[in-house]
Design an enzyme around this catalytic site. Structure first.
Site, PDB file in Angstrom:
ATOM      1  N   GLN A   1     -16.319   9.416   8.839  1.00 19.21           N
ATOM      2  CA  GLN A   1     -16.688   8.139   8.236  1.00 19.21           C
ATOM      3  C   GLN A   1     -16.472   6.984   9.207  1.00 19.21           C
ATOM      4  OE1 GLN A   1     -14.111   8.477   4.797  1.00 19.21           O
ATOM      5  NE2 GLN A   1     -15.834   8.937   3.454  1.00 19.21           N
TER       6      GLN A   1
ATOM      7  N   TYR B   1       0.837  -1.193   0.000  1.00 20.43           N
ATOM      8  CA  TYR B   1       0.000   0.000   0.000  1.00 20.43           C
ATOM      9  C   TYR B   1       0.878   1.252   0.000  1.00 20.43           C
ATOM     10  CZ  TYR B   1      -3.749  -3.232   1.446  1.00 20.43           C
ATOM     11  OH  TYR B   1      -4.655  -4.269   1.534  1.00 20.43           O
TER      12      TYR B   1
ATOM     13  N   GLN C   1      -8.663 -13.419   3.971  1.00 19.43           N
ATOM     14  CA  GLN C   1      -9.110 -12.045   3.756  1.00 19.43           C
ATOM     15  C   GLN C   1      -9.575 -11.889   2.307  1.00 19.43           C
ATOM     16  OE1 GLN C   1      -7.251  -7.593   3.738  1.00 19.43           O
ATOM     17  NE2 GLN C   1      -6.860  -8.781   5.593  1.00 19.43           N
TER      18      GLN C   1
END
Length: 336
Positions: free
Chosen positions: A291, A54, A177
């Site tokens: 959020q 990432y 996952q």
């Protein structure tokens, strides 16, 4: 916050787990990312998921900095290995022994911790013998650098083979996952039953289908400015397959169902995946602290059976159910 056991392991994790795939180190500034992590902690989230790929390591660095000063034993930190990282040299990728052992050390440096609670194979590596991969993961565990191991986007057959080796090596393979949402249900026919049999829990990503299940994308309209669908650094590509008028029209039909339950559409989507008993946690990200506050309200929600049927009827054949897509997601060439 609701807490659930991860598979048959004795470790409990927060049912809402904070993930930083498309945000930290790329889409949002570091100070905002830190605010999101702090908001997650304030709302009872103790589990954080990232990966070395990432933002080419930056996401791990941002997460590590944001968690600095927290009691390590009160957190569950997950990361992953497989995709190309760093300068993308010939061994900066895959699930070879070399890359796994070097990868865990690099991730720990970036995260600023001595160990991760869960170290996951981010994809299946068809070019490295599974025995080599699992032995390397076992050595990571025995070195105290990871407590448990898991996989991401592996087929039922691949999971079964890895589990058998994990048992022989006396290490705990505890999780899968996969992508899972109201719109993407390909794990239900094979992966979920296999994991249930073997004792693996699901940590599902994209429960809101990259934001589509919030209802903010309208059929026949351009994506809202600043939304994921307008982000050319990765977000737009990830969400593109959901952005067709038929799917978006059906998603809009979920609004009254959510309203009757006193939920936002995003909360309904997260609560829906958590309704599956095999799901240990739903991964949610955030580009704003608000959020996080919204998503955590889905923890502990039970959707009545009539509402579950109404959701199925509303989405109809826009739902992707092809179990074969799990195996086909395994890269057939080495990542470069």
């Amino acid at each position: 916050m609701e807490f659930r056991y991860l598979g048959r392991s004795g470790m409990q994790i927060s049912a809402i787990t904070y993930g930083n795939w498309l945000t930290h180190g790329s889409q949002v500034e570091n100070d905002v990312a830190t605010q999101c992590v702090r908001a997650a902690l304030d709302h009872g989230i103790t589990t954080f998921d990232t990966a070395d790929v990432y933002a080419n390591g930056k996401a791990e660095e941002v997460l590590g900095a944001a968690l600095k000063g927290e009691r390590r034993e009160s957190l569950e930190i997950f990361t992953k290995v497989y995709w190309p990282v760093g300068p993308r040299g010939k061994n900066d990728q895959g699930l070879s022994r070399k890359h796994i052992l070097e990868g865990i050390d690099a991730s720990l440096r970036r995260l600023g911790t001595d160990y991760v609670d869960l170290y996951q194979a981010h994809r299946y590596d068809v070019y490295t013998p599974l025995e080599e991969t699992m032995q390397a993961f076992a050595d990571v565990v025995r070195a105290g650098k990871a407590l448990y191991i898991g996989v991401s986007e592996w087929s039922a057959e691949q999971i079964r083979a890895a589990h058998g080796l994990a048992v022989s090596l006396s290490v705990s393979l505890v999780s899968s996952q996969p992508q899972y949402s109201m719109l993407h249900r390909i794990i239900e026919p094979e992966v979920v039953p296999t994991c249930e049999e073997l004792g693996l829990g699901q940590i599902v990503w994209s429960p809101i289908a990259q934001g589509v299940l919030t209802g903010k994308y309208k059929p026949g309209e351009a994506p809202p400015p600043g939304s994921r669908a307008t982000d050319e650094s990765g977000g737009a590509q990830a969400i593109a397959r959901f952005l067709n008028d038929e799917t978006l029209t059906r998603v809009q039909a979920l609004a009254p169902i959510a309203g009757d339950l006193g939920l936002t559409m995003a909360q309904l989507a997260v609560a829906w995946v958590l309704q599956n008993a095999d799901v240990a946690a739903a991964l949610v990200g955030a580009s704003r602290p608000e959020q996080v506050a919204e998503n955590v309200k889905a923890a502990g929600v039970r959707i009545p059976e009539d509402a579950m049927k109404a959701i199925d009827a509303a989405l109809g054949d826009s739902v992707e159910r092809d179990a074969g897509l799990v195996a086909r997601s395994t890269p057939r060439r080495r990542p470069v």
